[in-house]
Each structure stands twice: as C-alpha cells, then as structure tokens.
Design a protein around this motif. Structure first.
Motif, PDB file in Angstrom:
ATOM      1  N   ALA A 175       0.845  -1.202   0.000  1.00 38.99           N
ATOM      2  CA  ALA A 175       0.000   0.000   0.000  1.00 38.99           C
ATOM      3  C   ALA A 175       0.877   1.247   0.000  1.00 38.99           C
ATOM      4  N   ILE A 176       0.371   2.306  -0.592  1.00 35.02           N
ATOM      5  CA  ILE A 176       1.139   3.539  -0.743  1.00 35.02           C
ATOM      6  C   ILE A 176       1.580   4.105   0.609  1.00 35.02           C
ATOM      7  N   HIS A 177       0.732   4.011   1.638  1.00 31.06           N
ATOM      8  CA  HIS A 177       1.113   4.544   2.958  1.00 31.06           C
ATOM      9  C   HIS A 177       2.234   3.726   3.595  1.00 31.06           C
ATOM     10  N   GLU A 178       2.281   2.431   3.328  1.00 32.64           N
ATOM     11  CA  GLU A 178       3.361   1.586   3.830  1.00 32.64           C
ATOM     12  C   GLU A 178       4.674   1.907   3.106  1.00 32.64           C
ATOM     13  N   LEU A 179       4.585   2.107   1.803  1.00 36.89           N
ATOM     14  CA  LEU A 179       5.759   2.473   1.021  1.00 36.89           C
ATOM     15  C   LEU A 179       6.332   3.793   1.530  1.00 36.89           C
ATOM     16  N   GLU A 180       5.460   4.766   1.753  1.00 38.24           N
ATOM     17  CA  GLU A 180       5.897   6.070   2.248  1.00 38.24           C
ATOM     18  C   GLU A 180       6.560   5.942   3.627  1.00 38.24           C
ATOM     19  N   LYS A 181       5.994   5.120   4.486  1.00 32.05           N
ATOM     20  CA  LYS A 181       6.539   4.903   5.829  1.00 32.05           C
ATOM     21  C   LYS A 181       7.961   4.334   5.759  1.00 32.05           C
TER      22      LYS A 181
ATOM     23  N   ILE B 251      10.125   4.506   3.251  1.00 36.16           N
ATOM     24  CA  ILE B 251      11.052   5.487   2.675  1.00 36.16           C
ATOM     25  C   ILE B 251      11.382   6.579   3.684  1.00 36.16           C
ATOM     26  N   LYS B 252      10.395   7.084   4.393  1.00 36.54           N
ATOM     27  CA  LYS B 252      10.647   8.154   5.369  1.00 36.54           C
ATOM     28  C   LYS B 252      11.483   7.669   6.549  1.00 36.54           C
ATOM     29  N   GLN B 253      11.343   6.399   6.925  1.00 33.17           N
ATOM     30  CA  GLN B 253      12.183   5.841   7.987  1.00 33.17           C
ATOM     31  C   GLN B 253      13.621   5.665   7.505  1.00 33.17           C
ATOM     32  N   SER B 254      13.781   5.299   6.253  1.00 31.52           N
ATOM     33  CA  SER B 254      15.105   5.049   5.695  1.00 31.52           C
ATOM     34  C   SER B 254      15.846   6.329   5.324  1.00 31.52           C
ATOM     35  N   PHE B 255      15.086   7.369   4.989  1.00 29.60           N
ATOM     36  CA  PHE B 255      15.665   8.645   4.564  1.00 29.60           C
ATOM     37  C   PHE B 255      15.011   9.779   5.361  1.00 29.60           C
ATOM     38  N   PRO B 256      15.402   9.912   6.645  1.00 33.18           N
ATOM     39  CA  PRO B 256      14.778  10.927   7.507  1.00 33.18           C
ATOM     40  C   PRO B 256      14.902  12.338   6.917  1.00 33.18           C
ATOM     41  N   GLY B 257      13.818  13.075   6.982  1.00 34.54           N
ATOM     42  CA  GLY B 257      13.808  14.444   6.488  1.00 34.54           C
ATOM     43  C   GLY B 257      13.653  14.572   4.985  1.00 34.54           C
ATOM     44  N   ALA B 258      13.515  13.455   4.300  1.00 35.85           N
ATOM     45  CA  ALA B 258      13.395  13.483   2.837  1.00 35.85           C
ATOM     46  C   ALA B 258      12.030  13.998   2.403  1.00 35.85           C
ATOM     47  N   ASP B 259      12.015  14.630   1.246  1.00 33.28           N
ATOM     48  CA  ASP B 259      10.765  15.006   0.592  1.00 33.28           C
ATOM     49  C   ASP B 259      10.393  13.829  -0.301  1.00 33.28           C
ATOM     50  N   VAL B 260       9.227  13.247  -0.066  1.00 31.01           N
ATOM     51  CA  VAL B 260       8.815  12.029  -0.766  1.00 31.01           C
ATOM     52  C   VAL B 260       7.515  12.276  -1.511  1.00 31.01           C
ATOM     53  N   GLU B 261       7.513  11.943  -2.797  1.00 31.45           N
ATOM     54  CA  GLU B 261       6.303  11.998  -3.618  1.00 31.45           C
ATOM     55  C   GLU B 261       6.089  10.611  -4.211  1.00 31.45           C
ATOM     56  N   ILE B 262       4.889  10.078  -4.021  1.00 36.10           N
ATOM     57  CA  ILE B 262       4.574   8.741  -4.531  1.00 36.10           C
ATOM     58  C   ILE B 262       3.287   8.811  -5.331  1.00 36.10           C
ATOM     59  N   ASN B 263       3.318   8.243  -6.520  1.00 35.50           N
ATOM     60  CA  ASN B 263       2.121   8.134  -7.352  1.00 35.50           C
ATOM     61  C   ASN B 263       1.896   6.677  -7.714  1.00 35.50           C
ATOM     62  N   ASP B 264       0.686   6.205  -7.462  1.00 36.04           N
ATOM     63  CA  ASP B 264       0.286   4.864  -7.878  1.00 36.04           C
ATOM     64  C   ASP B 264      -0.136   4.991  -9.343  1.00 36.04           C
ATOM     65  N   LEU B 265       0.644   4.430 -10.235  1.00 37.46           N
ATOM     66  CA  LEU B 265       0.472   4.672 -11.665  1.00 37.46           C
ATOM     67  C   LEU B 265      -0.781   4.051 -12.271  1.00 37.46           C
TER      68      LEU B 265
ATOM     69  N   HIS C 295       2.426  -0.613  -9.030  1.00 38.47           N
ATOM     70  CA  HIS C 295       3.129   0.152 -10.060  1.00 38.47           C
ATOM     71  C   HIS C 295       3.236   1.600  -9.572  1.00 38.47           C
ATOM     72  N   TYR C 296       4.449   2.000  -9.197  1.00 28.81           N
ATOM     73  CA  TYR C 296       4.630   3.310  -8.570  1.00 28.81           C
ATOM     74  C   TYR C 296       5.651   4.181  -9.292  1.00 28.81           C
ATOM     75  N   HIS C 297       5.456   5.477  -9.162  1.00 25.16           N
ATOM     76  CA  HIS C 297       6.499   6.468  -9.448  1.00 25.16           C
ATOM     77  C   HIS C 297       6.880   7.024  -8.087  1.00 25.16           C
ATOM     78  N   LEU C 298       8.153   6.947  -7.749  1.00 20.85           N
ATOM     79  CA  LEU C 298       8.650   7.371  -6.452  1.00 20.85           C
ATOM     80  C   LEU C 298       9.736   8.418  -6.648  1.00 20.85           C
ATOM     81  N   LYS C 299       9.510   9.607  -6.100  1.00 15.16           N
ATOM     82  CA  LYS C 299      10.488  10.687  -6.169  1.00 15.16           C
ATOM     83  C   LYS C 299      10.932  11.008  -4.750  1.00 15.16           C
TER      84      LYS C 299
END
Length: 74
Positions: free
Chosen positions: A4-10, A12-26, A32-36
């Motif tokens: 799920a997109i919220h799990e993916l975001e969690k 990434i944010k744990q692995s890269f603290p302070g990162a700006d994360v944009e996720i799109n479910d394609l 199928h995601y685009h992850l910036k």
C-alpha cells in the motif's frame, strides 16, 4: 503481495529521515509506482548509488514496477 502507498511512504521516510517524498500509484493497483525522493542522504552519491540505497531500503517488499527518481537537496 502488493504494498500500500502509505506503507511504502513509511518505509522510505524511515530510511531517509527528512526526505521530501512523492509517490504516485500509476495504475491504482498498489504495484506500479512512481517514487520521487529528495534527500540530503544522496549528497555526493551517483544516481546508481542513490538508487541502490532506495532498493536496499525496499528489500523484501513486493513492487512489480517502480519508476524511481532521486535528487539531493541544494
């Protein structure tokens, strides 16, 4: 099993603290995601090294297709 997109975001944010994360479910299937990710963690790293860092963070997760974009903070 898809992630799920919220799990993916969690993850990434744990692995890269302070990162700006944009996720799109394609296609709307949680597979199928685009992850910036924009992070200071990538400073001084090549794109290949940056992408390897992300794939390591996602190790064990099931994602069929991932368009990955990484950037450093200025």
């Amino acid at each position: 099993m898809a992630i799920a997109i919220h799990e993916l975001e969690k993850i990434i944010k744990q692995s890269f603290p302070g990162a700006d994360v944009e996720i799109n479910d394609l296609v709307g299937d949680d597979d199928h995601y685009h992850l910036k990710i924009t992070s200071k963690c990538f400073l001084g790293k090549t794109k290949i090294e940056q992408h390897k860092m992300v794939y390591k963070a996602l190790e064990g997760q099931s994602i069929h297709a991932l368009q990955l974009e990484t950037n450093t903070e200025d």
